[in-house]
Write an enzyme that holds these catalytic residues in place. Sequence first.
Site, short mmCIF file in Angstrom:
data_model
loop_
_atom_site.label_atom_id
_atom_site.label_comp_id
_atom_site.label_asym_id
_atom_site.label_seq_id
_atom_site.Cartn_x
_atom_site.Cartn_y
_atom_site.Cartn_z
N GLU A 1 -0.49 7.48 -1.04
CA GLU A 1 -1.47 7.97 -2.01
C GLU A 1 -0.97 9.21 -2.75
O GLU A 1 -1.45 9.56 -3.81
CB GLU A 1 -2.80 8.26 -1.33
CG GLU A 1 -2.79 9.32 -0.22
CD GLU A 1 -2.38 8.76 1.15
OE1 GLU A 1 -1.52 7.86 1.22
OE2 GLU A 1 -2.94 9.25 2.17
N GLU B 1 10.42 17.46 14.35
CA GLU B 1 10.77 17.13 12.96
C GLU B 1 10.20 18.21 12.04
O GLU B 1 9.02 18.53 12.10
CB GLU B 1 10.18 15.78 12.57
CG GLU B 1 10.47 15.41 11.13
CD GLU B 1 9.99 14.02 10.74
OE1 GLU B 1 8.89 13.62 11.17
OE2 GLU B 1 10.73 13.32 10.01
N CYS C 1 13.96 10.93 6.38
CA CYS C 1 13.93 10.59 7.80
C CYS C 1 15.34 10.63 8.38
O CYS C 1 15.51 10.55 9.59
CB CYS C 1 13.32 9.21 8.00
SG CYS C 1 14.34 7.91 7.32
N LYS D 1 0.88 -1.18 0.00
CA LYS D 1 0.00 0.00 0.00
C LYS D 1 0.91 1.22 0.00
O LYS D 1 1.39 1.67 1.03
CB LYS D 1 -0.89 -0.03 1.25
CG LYS D 1 -2.19 0.74 1.15
CD LYS D 1 -2.08 2.23 0.92
CE LYS D 1 -1.61 3.06 2.06
NZ LYS D 1 -1.27 4.45 1.69
N SER E 1 5.04 8.80 9.53
CA SER E 1 5.19 9.74 10.64
C SER E 1 4.97 9.05 11.99
O SER E 1 4.32 8.00 12.06
CB SER E 1 4.19 10.89 10.48
OG SER E 1 2.89 10.36 10.41
P1 NAD Z 1 2.38 9.55 6.88
O1 NAD Z 1 2.44 8.98 8.24
O2 NAD Z 1 1.48 10.70 6.62
O3 NAD Z 1 1.93 8.41 5.82
C1 NAD Z 1 2.58 7.17 5.75
C2 NAD Z 1 1.58 6.11 5.31
O4 NAD Z 1 0.55 6.03 6.29
C3 NAD Z 1 0.90 6.42 3.99
O5 NAD Z 1 0.84 5.24 3.23
C4 NAD Z 1 -0.49 6.91 4.39
O6 NAD Z 1 -1.49 6.54 3.47
C5 NAD Z 1 -0.73 6.22 5.71
N1 NAD Z 1 -1.51 7.04 6.65
C6 NAD Z 1 -1.47 8.40 6.79
N2 NAD Z 1 -2.29 8.79 7.80
C7 NAD Z 1 -2.85 7.67 8.30
C8 NAD Z 1 -3.78 7.41 9.35
N3 NAD Z 1 -4.30 8.40 10.07
N4 NAD Z 1 -4.15 6.13 9.58
C9 NAD Z 1 -3.62 5.12 8.87
N5 NAD Z 1 -2.73 5.31 7.86
C10 NAD Z 1 -2.35 6.56 7.57
O7 NAD Z 1 3.89 9.88 6.46
P2 NAD Z 1 4.38 10.64 5.16
O8 NAD Z 1 4.07 12.08 5.29
O9 NAD Z 1 3.98 9.92 3.93
O10 NAD Z 1 5.98 10.41 5.29
C11 NAD Z 1 6.82 11.27 6.01
C12 NAD Z 1 7.11 10.74 7.39
O11 NAD Z 1 7.67 9.43 7.29
C13 NAD Z 1 8.15 11.56 8.14
O12 NAD Z 1 7.75 11.72 9.47
C14 NAD Z 1 9.42 10.74 8.03
O13 NAD Z 1 10.36 10.96 9.05
C15 NAD Z 1 8.86 9.36 8.09
N6 NAD Z 1 9.80 8.38 7.54
C16 NAD Z 1 10.44 7.57 8.42
C17 NAD Z 1 11.38 6.66 7.93
C18 NAD Z 1 12.13 5.77 8.88
O14 NAD Z 1 12.86 4.91 8.42
N7 NAD Z 1 11.98 5.95 10.17
C19 NAD Z 1 11.65 6.59 6.55
C20 NAD Z 1 10.95 7.44 5.70
C21 NAD Z 1 10.02 8.34 6.20
#
Ligand code: NAD
Length: 493
Positions: free
Chosen positions: A185, A391, A290, A182, A235
């Site tokens: 989006e 962050e 990240c 998944k 996140s």
């Molecule tokens: P996000 O949390 O908004 O989304 C990540 C995934 O979760 C997406 O597929 C999204 O569809 C889903 N999602 C979003 N909100 C949700 C909810 N309320 N309930 C269930 N699923 C949900 O993150 P993003 O903005 O796409 O990515 C950036 C974040 O990811 C940053 O905080 C970054 O630090 C982190 N990140 C961490 C690593 C790591 O290895 N720790 C690597 C890459 C990115």
Amino acid sequence: MAESRSRSKSGEIQNHVGGRWKAPTGESGQDVVNPATGERLAYTQFSSVADVDEAVTEGRKAFEEWRSTPVVERIQPMFELKGLLEENLEELTEFLVRDHGKTRTEARGELRRGIENVEVACGIPTMLQSGSLLNAAPGIDESAVRKPLGVFAAITPFNFPGMIPLWFLPYAVATGNCFVLKPSEKVPLVASRLVELIGETSLPDGVVQLVNGGPETVTALLEHEGIAGISFVGSTPVARHVYETAAKNGKRVQAQGGAKNYLIVTETADIQFAAEQTLSSCFACGGERCLATDIAVVEESVYDEFAEELLAQARQLTVGYGLEDGVDIGALIAPDHVDAVREFIATGISEGAELLLDGRGLSVEGYEEGNFLGPTVFGDVGPETVLAQEEIFGPVLGLMPAADIDEAIEFLNGTRFGNAASLFTGSGADARTFRHQADIGNLGINVGTAAPMAFFHFGGRKNSFFGDLHAQGEDMIHFYTDKSIYIERWPDA
Ligand code: NAD
């Protein structure tokens, strides 16, 4: 952008289930927009509970045969995928730049890191072996074998759409599991193309499914009883929610969250080199990593020299469309993300940090609709400020003076995140102190971005990780398999 099987004529991204491309049936969706040009590239229709159920059912059907397929046969599609990814690297790079906004060099580098994971998974016949012991007891031999568990899902973020799915997919499949991806989006195009390429390998239908969608689709995955485990990257609040919900539903779960990464510069460091590395660590991918460094903690005796060197280099950076030559910093993912980063800059000013370089006035000629922000640098950031603790995920760097390395490490260890930190030093003793005392998963010494290669796990602690087994490398073998013990005795007739 050219039409393909993974998109309908009107640009709607398709799911891939049981070897067939088909439209998701959820009620909502969102446009996919090129962050640099504002051009609408596609539309992500979200998947419904029924779509998720169908994907998991197809995976479970394929699992019975796939897990019994000899491991040497299971890795052949991974060799084929490696070849296809190499052949299509430039096309994938372009997809990634259009979809995400980073530069061509960054996109290529990301895909390379993804391919590395496919390469590692090709060695799974060796990695999958477990121990055995002859004559563990009189006439008894004992051995441990690793068995696949069924269907796993990965939920991935927007910032590395080419690499992060490959932290999981190759290992899941080569260990004998089936897999549901998944993707974010916001950036679904690279994952679609990846699944198209997988369709060109000898991997049987149903082993890998693609379901597009947002939070509702994630909920359906977390609650589906046919899924054995969930990998999540995104996140911190969502990572925590995924960890708790998946565990409550009896699944294995590894959830990588957000981060705030720090870098320490001591007086024995090569200051010019440290500044160069800090610059790339903070501003590469527009800070949407990240592993991006947002705060450099600098020993007071070299603070002014370091700040001067860093600012001189930062002023040379070019912001623009990632497909054009000579661009160092591309576009941020979306207008609301630019607004959020601007808000951090405003907070930094109100907290009393010194704004040494302001990227807010920037406009890129020819791309006035783009989500651009120039490199921004603050000096004299206080340790308890929002700028030092939260962050930002944008091209903003803060400089913080510290009396010595002990004070710098104490500050790092007092923060909420534990993803990565780097030390720039000429002192072996300082390096040893840092290695022993910093409570951080990925540590770099004279390396700006501590990104482990695919044969090592990707560390992360505190609010940056929920779970025990990490992404990549050997941890993935443990996550995707369970050990059975065989205890055998064969008495003489
Ligand atoms: P996000 O949390 O908004 O989304 C990540 C995934 O979760 C997406 O597929 C999204 O569809 C889903 N999602 C979003 N909100 C949700 C909810 N309320 N309930 C269930 N699923 C949900 O993150 P993003 O903005 O796409 O990515 C950036 C974040 O990811 C940053 O905080 C970054 O630090 C982190 N990140 C961490 C690593 C790591 O290895 N720790 C690597 C890459 C990115």
